[in-house]
Each structure stands twice: as C-alpha cells, then as structure tokens.
Write an enzyme that holds these catalytic residues in place. Structure first.
Site, PDB file in Angstrom:
ATOM      1  N   SER A  94      52.855  34.464  40.954  1.00 62.88           N
ATOM      2  CA  SER A  94      52.054  34.614  39.734  1.00 62.88           C
ATOM      3  C   SER A  94      52.814  35.436  38.691  1.00 62.88           C
ATOM      4  CB  SER A  94      50.705  35.248  40.092  1.00 62.88           C
ATOM      5  OG  SER A  94      49.797  35.143  39.014  1.00 62.88           O
ATOM      6  N   ASP A 108      44.399  25.069  40.181  1.00 64.06           N
ATOM      7  CA  ASP A 108      44.473  26.517  39.951  1.00 64.06           C
ATOM      8  C   ASP A 108      43.539  26.872  38.792  1.00 64.06           C
ATOM      9  OD1 ASP A 108      45.153  29.123  39.203  1.00 64.06           O
ATOM     10  OD2 ASP A 108      47.265  28.856  39.676  1.00 64.06           O
ATOM     11  N   HIS A 147      44.850  29.280  43.218  1.00 66.89           N
ATOM     12  CA  HIS A 147      45.825  30.259  42.737  1.00 66.89           C
ATOM     13  C   HIS A 147      46.289  31.102  43.916  1.00 66.89           C
ATOM     14  CE1 HIS A 147      47.863  32.558  39.614  1.00 66.89           C
ATOM     15  NE2 HIS A 147      47.504  33.657  40.254  1.00 66.89           N
TER      16      HIS A 147
END
Length: 404
Positions: free
Chosen positions: A194, A330, A361
């Site tokens: 991320s 996501d 995610h």
C-alpha cells in the site's frame, strides 16, 4: 410463519449473498507486460499464477470483507518471529529503526537475498500481516528486514519533529545503505505494501546517485499511485470509501497525538505554524494533511505535497525491474487509478503489472469455506517471485558483461 416474514428472510439472504458476492468464481490473475521474457520467467518460478486464485468460499469474493478482516485480524495463526532491532540516528534527530530477521533454515543452493519489507500506513514489523510474511519467508531460507515507519512502534519514542509520510523515501534509503554495508554480498529485493508500495516505487524512480547497487528489484502491492486522485476518491461515499478514509485519518491522528509532547511542543507549533485544535478536529485525511503533514514537510499547499508524494510522477524514471500487484475489488483503490500503471507496464521492459479480480486491499485470503488457509495467496506468491527476480538480474548482468 407468514408470507411477509418469509419474504423478509428471503430478501435478507439475497442482500447478504450479493454483498458477499458468493456467485463469483475463482479467476486467474491477468497480466500486462511488454517484456514477454520477464513474464515467462515469473510464471516459471510461480506456476500458481497460471491457476485461478481461490478465495475463502463464504466471504472471500467480497473485497470489503477481505479488507476489513485483514485490517482487524491481519492473518490467521499469526507467528511471532524473533529478530534484531537496529537503531539509526539521522541528521535531523530522527531515530529510525528496522528489524532484521535471519533465515530459519539453511538452503545452500539459495543465493544471498535480503527481502526488505516496507509496511503500509501506520504499520511496522509488529503488524500481524508483516509478521506472518516474515515468518513464511524466513522458513524458505531468506533474510528479511522490515522498515518501521517513524512513530508507528509502540515502544520507540519519536525524537524529532516528524513521523513518516507517504512520500518521504529518505528513511528507506538510509536503511538500504545500512543493510548494504553490513551485507555487502547480498542482493536486495524491496517489497512495499500500500503506502509502502508508493515509497518503493518513488524511491526507485528518484534521481539518487548513491542508491545501493545491491537493490535488484521491487514489488508494489495494492497502492493507488496518485495521492491527489486517491484522496479525492476516498472523500466520496461510493463503495463506503468515506468510512475507510475516516479510519485512515483517525489512525494517523492517533499517532500524532500519541507523540504529542514532541510533535506538538510549543516550539514546534511556532516553527511550523501548527494549530493543535485544527489537527484534533480534522475529519478527513486532506484536512489532517493540510493542518499538519504538509506544514512539517514545508509545502505551501496540499496539491504540491500530494504531487511530491505520488510515485506516479517518478515512475517513468524507474530502471529497476518491478512487479505491481492490485485487485479489482480493492475498495480503497478504484479501477480508474490503475490505468496509469497498466499503461506504464505496456510501454517499458522489466515491468509486470498483475491484477486479480478478488483480494480486497491487502487481503488475498485463500482456501477453505469459512476459515482460510494460514498462508495467504499473497505470501505464497511473493516468496515464489524472489528466485524469478534474482534469475532475471543474473541474466541482465550476463548480457551487460557480454556487451562490454
């Protein structure tokens, strides 16, 4: 039982089933890669990528459930790998730490590879998903090193007037240089989750003449690539994104307030024109960044700060082989944000973009009906990519040597 009650039950079941997306079927990952030799090498070492990814049957086809379970529980049966914490004192007074984990098995045929892990926002080596991946990677014979984002560790105080930010790559650079000094013969593969994926990509695209030559490849997972567009998207209620934005905002705010005695000391507030009540009352990430983050990083406005933070504006300068992984469901990264990275992978060699239909995610839970396998699909896949990236580097070096 009345018809009305039966109807209500039926409607409830239909809604739940639609939310869980249980009618979906496992699908193979899709790839965007101009360099077919690179793709074939990856598939050689990671044959599971040519097979469908099978999420946990009852809830794994829902990106929301995958994301929420990952954020709340991390991983199942989370181990506690034991490593050594290294402390580095930086010129600005920051205490930077990273944790080093040695292989738990001796595999003589393996090359000396160090897997550097850059966690997601507010995370560290103590986060469950990081611990699980470290443990699995150790058990496959690899050394791991985890960057602890400044301010994220529970028992390490902040010693300067800052914590981590989305685009501040100097901490990663210092860590990589330190690792290279201690292990001059190792080859480093950097994996970012991320926000960590943004940092890895931005770092490899920056003009740094002293970047360690031991860094041979990078992997980015579930990043949005453009901070300005990503925060704009998260301000909308569509797909419950505003709720995720609220959670991110509160997590960062909690870190700032945890280290309030240092970060919001009177001299610091005067130096950066910080107004504490604006920081505390910030309801969204842009509000918090405008009240605190962009000021302590010396940016005039949010647009400049987000542009500087986003790897999208550095990506064309990336020369190191990279693999990018995203999922279509996501909830934090909508499909529109993935178009630039797809176009990038179409235009440049040594770049692979991998997209899964499911996974949420950073979830990517795998197998089972209700209870997933202990090792997530993502962990298995990342470890299988390591020898592929190593072999790709060796072949490139042979070609370079042959030219000269």
């Amino acid at each position: 039982m009345s018809v009305a009650v039966l109807t209500a039950i039926a409607v409830f079941i239909i809604v739940v089933f639609r939310m869980l997306n249980v009618s979906s079927q496992p699908q193979k990952p899709s790839f965007v890669c101009r360099d077919k030799q690179f793709l074939n090498r990856v598939l050689k070492f990671a044959p599971q990528l040519d097979e469908p990814y099978v999420p946990t049957r009852l809830w794994g086809f829902s990106g929301h459930v995958q994301t929420i379970l990952y954020s709340v529980f991390g991983r199942v049966r989370c181990p506690c790998p034991k490593g050594d914490r290294r402390f580095l004192n930086l010129d600005d007074g920051t205490t930077l730490t990273y944790d080093l984990f040695k292989p738990t098995v001796n595999e003589p045929e393996l090359e000396d590879i160090t897997v550097v892990i850059v966690p997601g926002i507010c995370n560290s080596s103590e986060s469950d998903y990081i611990r699980t991946f470290v443990n699995y990677t150790q058990n496959q014979g690899y050394r791991c090193a985890v960057l602890n984002h400044v301010g994220a560790l529970h028992n390490v105080p902040v010693t300067a007037s800052r914590i981590f930010t989305y685009g501040h790559t100097d901490d990663l650079h210092v860590m990589l240089c330190n690792l290279s000094e201690h292990y001059p013969n190792t080859k480093i593969i950097v994996i970012g989750y991320s926000m960590g994926g943004n940092l890895v990509t931005k770092y490899l695209g920056e003009s740094r003449h002293n970047r360690p030559s031991s860094v041979i490849a990078g992997v980015s997972i579930c990043q949005p690539y453009d901070a300005l567009k990503a925060t704009g998207v998260l301000l909308h209620w569509q797909n419950f994104r505003r709720l995720y934005l609220y959670a991110l905002t509160e997590a960062i705010k909690a870190l700032i307030l945890k280290h309030r005695s240092k970060l919001l000391a009177d001299d610091i507030k005067e130096q950066y024109s910080l107004i504490e009540k604006d920081i505390i009352s910030a309801a969204t990430l842009p509000e918090l960044d405008d009240a605190y983050t962009r000021k302590v990083n010396n940016f005039k406005n949010l647009h400049e700060f987000y542009r500087w933070s986003s790897c999208l504006h550095y990506i064309n300068n990336v020369k190191t082989p990279m693999i990018f992984i995203n999922s279509r469901d996501d909830p934090l990264v909508p499909e529109d944000l993935l178009i630039p990275i797809q176009n990038f992978a179409k235009s440049k060699d040594n770049i692979l973009y991998m997209e899964l239909m499911h996974g949420g995610h950073l979830g990517f839970f795998e197998g089972g009906f209700l209870y997933p396998n202990p090792i997530a699909w993502l962990d298995r896949t990342l470890v299988s990519l390591l020898p592929a990236l190593r072999e790709h580097y060796v072949d490139d070096m042979k070609k370079t040597t042959a030219v000269y």
